[in-house]
Design a protein around this motif. Structure first.
Motif, PDB file in Angstrom:
ATOM      1  N   TRP A 134      -6.314  -3.094   5.811  1.00 39.52           N
ATOM      2  CA  TRP A 134      -5.790  -3.197   7.172  1.00 39.52           C
ATOM      3  C   TRP A 134      -4.473  -3.971   7.181  1.00 39.52           C
ATOM      4  N   LYS A 190      -3.363  -2.368  15.585  1.00 39.40           N
ATOM      5  CA  LYS A 190      -4.442  -1.541  16.133  1.00 39.40           C
ATOM      6  C   LYS A 190      -4.534  -0.205  15.392  1.00 39.40           C
ATOM      7  N   ASP A 191      -3.404   0.471  15.217  1.00 36.15           N
ATOM      8  CA  ASP A 191      -3.404   1.747  14.497  1.00 36.15           C
ATOM      9  C   ASP A 191      -3.750   1.549  13.024  1.00 36.15           C
ATOM     10  N   ALA A 192      -3.281   0.459  12.448  1.00 37.39           N
ATOM     11  CA  ALA A 192      -3.593   0.173  11.044  1.00 37.39           C
ATOM     12  C   ALA A 192      -5.089  -0.066  10.864  1.00 37.39           C
ATOM     13  N   TYR A 244       5.399   9.615  13.853  1.00 39.08           N
ATOM     14  CA  TYR A 244       4.349   8.607  13.766  1.00 39.08           C
ATOM     15  C   TYR A 244       4.640   7.457  12.808  1.00 39.08           C
ATOM     16  N   ALA A 270      -0.592  -2.481   7.811  1.00 40.16           N
ATOM     17  CA  ALA A 270       0.245  -3.026   8.895  1.00 40.16           C
ATOM     18  C   ALA A 270       1.517  -3.648   8.328  1.00 40.16           C
ATOM     19  N   ILE A 323      -7.523   1.336  12.561  1.00 40.04           N
ATOM     20  CA  ILE A 323      -8.190   2.638  12.621  1.00 40.04           C
ATOM     21  C   ILE A 323      -8.024   3.384  11.294  1.00 40.04           C
ATOM     22  N   ILE A 324      -6.821   3.379  10.767  1.00 41.10           N
ATOM     23  CA  ILE A 324      -6.567   4.048   9.488  1.00 41.10           C
ATOM     24  C   ILE A 324      -7.356   3.379   8.370  1.00 41.10           C
ATOM     25  N   VAL A 329       3.681   1.015  12.105  1.00 41.25           N
ATOM     26  CA  VAL A 329       2.295   1.038  12.556  1.00 41.25           C
ATOM     27  C   VAL A 329       1.923  -0.371  12.973  1.00 41.25           C
ATOM     28  N   ASP A 330       1.347  -0.503  14.165  1.00 33.83           N
ATOM     29  CA  ASP A 330       0.923  -1.829  14.599  1.00 33.83           C
ATOM     30  C   ASP A 330      -0.488  -2.123  14.077  1.00 33.83           C
TER      31      ASP A 330
END
Length: 104
Positions: A97, A53-55, A45, A101, A57-58, A50-51
């Motif tokens: 965020w 979008k995933d960043a 992972y 990223a 969410i985190i 991390v793009d």
């Protein structure tokens, strides 16, 4: 010259120190056993990055957890500091965020 209270305090402190050492040893053992699993998690992972979008969410999950802890620790609960928490949420979320990223 030691009183009964001193003996009780020494016994309680010794018991607490032993329990803390056992807990520390258990945590060290768990960390040692978790290393292969964490290496697989990192490879699957985190190695590719991390793009945005995933960043997002985190960052959202992290921001929510931190702000709930801050609100409870402030003493007024979740509603007493709402006007400050909304601004803090958006600022903390945006910074976190973009840093997630950028760094990962």
């Amino acid at each position: 010259m030691t009183t009964d209270n001193d003996s009780k305090d020494k016994k309680e402190a010794r018991t607490l120190a032993i329990v803390l050492l056992i807990l520390l040893a258990a945590l060290a053992g768990a960390a040692l056993l978790a290393m292969p699993m964490l290496a697989d998690f990192n490879q699957a992972y985190l190695a590719s990055g991390v793009d945005l979008k995933d960043a997002a969410i985190i960052a959202f999950a992290t921001t929510m957890v931190v702000l709930v802890i801050f609100a409870i620790a402030a003493g007024d609960g979740l509603l007493g500091e709402l006007q400050f928490m909304l601004l803090g949420f958006f600022l903390f979320f945006i910074v976190l965020w973009l840093l997630i990223a950028w760094i990962f």
